[in-house]
Design an enzyme around this catalytic site. Structure first.
Site, PDB file in Angstrom:
ATOM      1  N   GLU A  50       0.438   1.734 -24.580  1.00 18.75           N
ATOM      2  CA  GLU A  50      -0.160   2.698 -23.593  1.00 18.75           C
ATOM      3  C   GLU A  50      -0.017   1.972 -22.132  1.00 18.75           C
ATOM      4  OE1 GLU A  50      -3.920   3.541 -26.403  1.00 18.75           O
ATOM      5  OE2 GLU A  50      -4.151   2.042 -24.547  1.00 18.75           O
ATOM      6  N   CYS A  81      -1.636  -0.287 -15.050  1.00 16.06           N
ATOM      7  CA  CYS A  81      -1.780  -1.212 -15.863  1.00 16.06           C
ATOM      8  C   CYS A  81      -0.748  -1.250 -17.134  1.00 16.06           C
ATOM      9  CB  CYS A  81      -3.189  -1.074 -16.419  1.00 16.06           C
ATOM     10  SG  CYS A  81      -3.978  -2.261 -17.843  1.00 16.06           S
ATOM     11  N   CYS A 131      -2.378  -6.490 -30.624  1.00 14.60           N
ATOM     12  CA  CYS A 131      -2.693  -7.715 -30.175  1.00 14.60           C
ATOM     13  C   CYS A 131      -3.239  -8.392 -31.331  1.00 14.60           C
ATOM     14  CB  CYS A 131      -3.870  -7.403 -29.049  1.00 14.60           C
ATOM     15  SG  CYS A 131      -4.227  -9.043 -28.162  1.00 14.60           S
ATOM     16  N   CYS A 146     -10.284  -9.808 -30.675  1.00 15.61           N
ATOM     17  CA  CYS A 146     -11.738  -9.586 -29.770  1.00 15.61           C
ATOM     18  C   CYS A 146     -12.141  -8.187 -30.398  1.00 15.61           C
ATOM     19  CB  CYS A 146     -11.424  -9.490 -28.339  1.00 15.61           C
ATOM     20  SG  CYS A 146     -10.653 -10.838 -27.584  1.00 15.61           S
ATOM     21  N   CYS A 191     -12.613  -4.701 -28.561  1.00 11.68           N
ATOM     22  CA  CYS A 191     -11.468  -4.142 -27.777  1.00 11.68           C
ATOM     23  C   CYS A 191     -10.748  -3.236 -28.996  1.00 11.68           C
ATOM     24  CB  CYS A 191     -10.417  -5.292 -27.368  1.00 11.68           C
ATOM     25  SG  CYS A 191      -8.895  -4.620 -26.901  1.00 11.68           S
ATOM     26  N   CYS A 197      -8.145   0.180 -22.827  1.00  8.63           N
ATOM     27  CA  CYS A 197      -7.022  -0.240 -23.628  1.00  8.63           C
ATOM     28  C   CYS A 197      -7.136  -0.111 -25.074  1.00  8.63           C
ATOM     29  CB  CYS A 197      -6.767  -2.006 -23.297  1.00  8.63           C
ATOM     30  SG  CYS A 197      -5.704  -2.513 -24.237  1.00  8.63           S
TER      31      CYS A 197
END
Length: 394
Positions: free
Chosen positions: A102, A115, A122, A126, A129, A346
């Site tokens: 993205e 961004c 990832c 976390c 997220c 995100c």
């Protein structure tokens, strides 16, 4: 060539448009029998005019066609969402291996910010997220990172604006992909012409990466996704804290500030009932004051994320938290949520697209199952009809 593409439908080993360096481009054009000045023309077209080879009009038509084939784009558009009266645009693209990433362009009265993602997925885990929930797929290449910024810059230009800021706050942990991220920073600075102070690298707290960043010549802005001001809570929210606890993180941050003389920021996702209490503000202010100059705090109302049991803090509490920080001598800003209706946080658009694909496959599977059931029922009726027919006379 310094970087290659293995994207679906593209020849493995082929250079990508924004993956080649200027020297790479010169060698490529020389191999095509072109004069040396052609490299400058192509480079200006890509990074100043923000167009592909087909639109670089001072090149011969045959060369334009040839370069379109030799230098394909690395990002395949999947979908695009627009919100805030056109001021927020989110691009979902597919990269080599079929993974989706993205990019978000945000137009403000005084700036145009993109961004960018540094990884597909990832590995930091976390839980609040959407990207962290999806897990890690692979690192993005320098060309894939740069192409995101160029795509956004071209869109901003079409709206009569100039791209002014790039923040590495999209999918992925930039300092876990430093070997590709830093050359992208240099390209954005040297070829897109962005000031180092307008390039922001965000991290969840990879201490060795911050120390390496300290030794880099460009004084980019450092942002740390902190989210908790004590190790107990941060271990839960940001698992990498178990490896690099807050004291080690602050030492690395202070080293960066001492080397570059720039104020850094702490990113703080406001999670209802988790890290938005007055005691959290007191702990956060204490950490900010340990740095010289003191860190600035960006308060981010948490976007709703499927799979995470809590929600963002009410806006009134976010403002109270900001006021409490300021009363303790810490500068704080409440970041305006952009594009909530288009899943601009995100990882959300990619997650929603994956959900749509899975739902479509499920519907297709149901339809196929019904079709098979219909075929079996028809055969059963045919068999029954044959069984009920009178025996043939002899």
């Amino acid at each position: 060539m310094s970087e290659t593409s293995v994207a679906i439908g593209r020849r493995p080993g082929a250079p990508t448009r924004y993956g080649v360096t200027r020297d790479d481009l010169g060698e490529l054009l020389a191999s095509e029998g072109q004069p040396r000045y052609r490299a400058d023309q192509v480079w200006r077209g890509l990074y100043e005019q923000l167009v592909g080879p087909a639109a670089i009009t001072n090149l011969p038509a045959a060369l334009r066609t040839r370069l379109e084939a030799l230098l394909p784009l690395a990002l395949e558009p999947v979908t695009e969402s627009v919100a805030d009266d056109g001021e927020t645009v989110k691009f979902l693209s597919r990269v080599a291996g079929g993974y989706e990433v993205e990019t978000v362009l945000m137009l403000y009265p005084d700036r145009a910010t993109v961004c960018v993602s540094s990884q597909a997925g990832c590995a930091m885990g976390c839980g609040f997220c959407a990207t962290g929930q999806a897990g890690f797929d692979r690192h993005l290449t320098t060309g894939e990172i740069v192409e995101q910024a160029v795509t956004a810059a071209a869109r901003a230009k079409a709206a009569g604006r100039r791209l002014s800021n790039v923040v590495f706050m999209g999918m992925g942990e930039p300092l876990a992909n430093e070997t590709a991220m830093w050359p992208a920073v240099e390209r954005l600075h040297g070829d897109l012409g962005l000031s180092a102070r307008h390039l922001t690298v965000s991290t969840v707290g990879i201490v060795p990466g911050i120390r390496r960043l300290t030794e880099r010549p460009l004084p980019v802005t450092l942002a740390v996704s902190l989210h908790a001001a004590n190790d107990g809570l941060r271990d839960e929210l940001v698992p990498i804290n178990r490896r690099y606890p807050i004291d080690a993180l602050l030492d690395a941050c202070q080293g960066y500030l001492a080397a570059h003389g720039r104020r850094m920021s702490f990113e703080w996702a406001m999670i209802d009932g988790v890290n938005d209490r007055p005691s959290d503000a007191v702990e956060l202010a204490s950490l900010c004051r340990r740095l010289r100059p003191a860190a600035h705090v960006n308060l981010i109302p948490l976007n709703p994320t499927p799979g995470w049991p809590t929600t963002g803090s009410p806006l009134a509490r976010v403002r109270d938290f900001r006021d409490h920080l300021e009363s303790l001598g810490v500068q704080a800003t409440v970041r305006r949520n952009r594009g909530t209706d288009i899943d601009a946080a995100c990882g959300q658009l990619a997650a929603r697209h994956r959900e749509g694909q899975l739902a479509a496959r499920h519907r297709e599977g149901q339809l196929a199952a019904r079709h098979r059931e219909g075929q079996l029922a028809a055969r059963h009726r045919e068999d029954g009809s044959r069984d009920q027919q009178p025996a043939a006379r002899t």
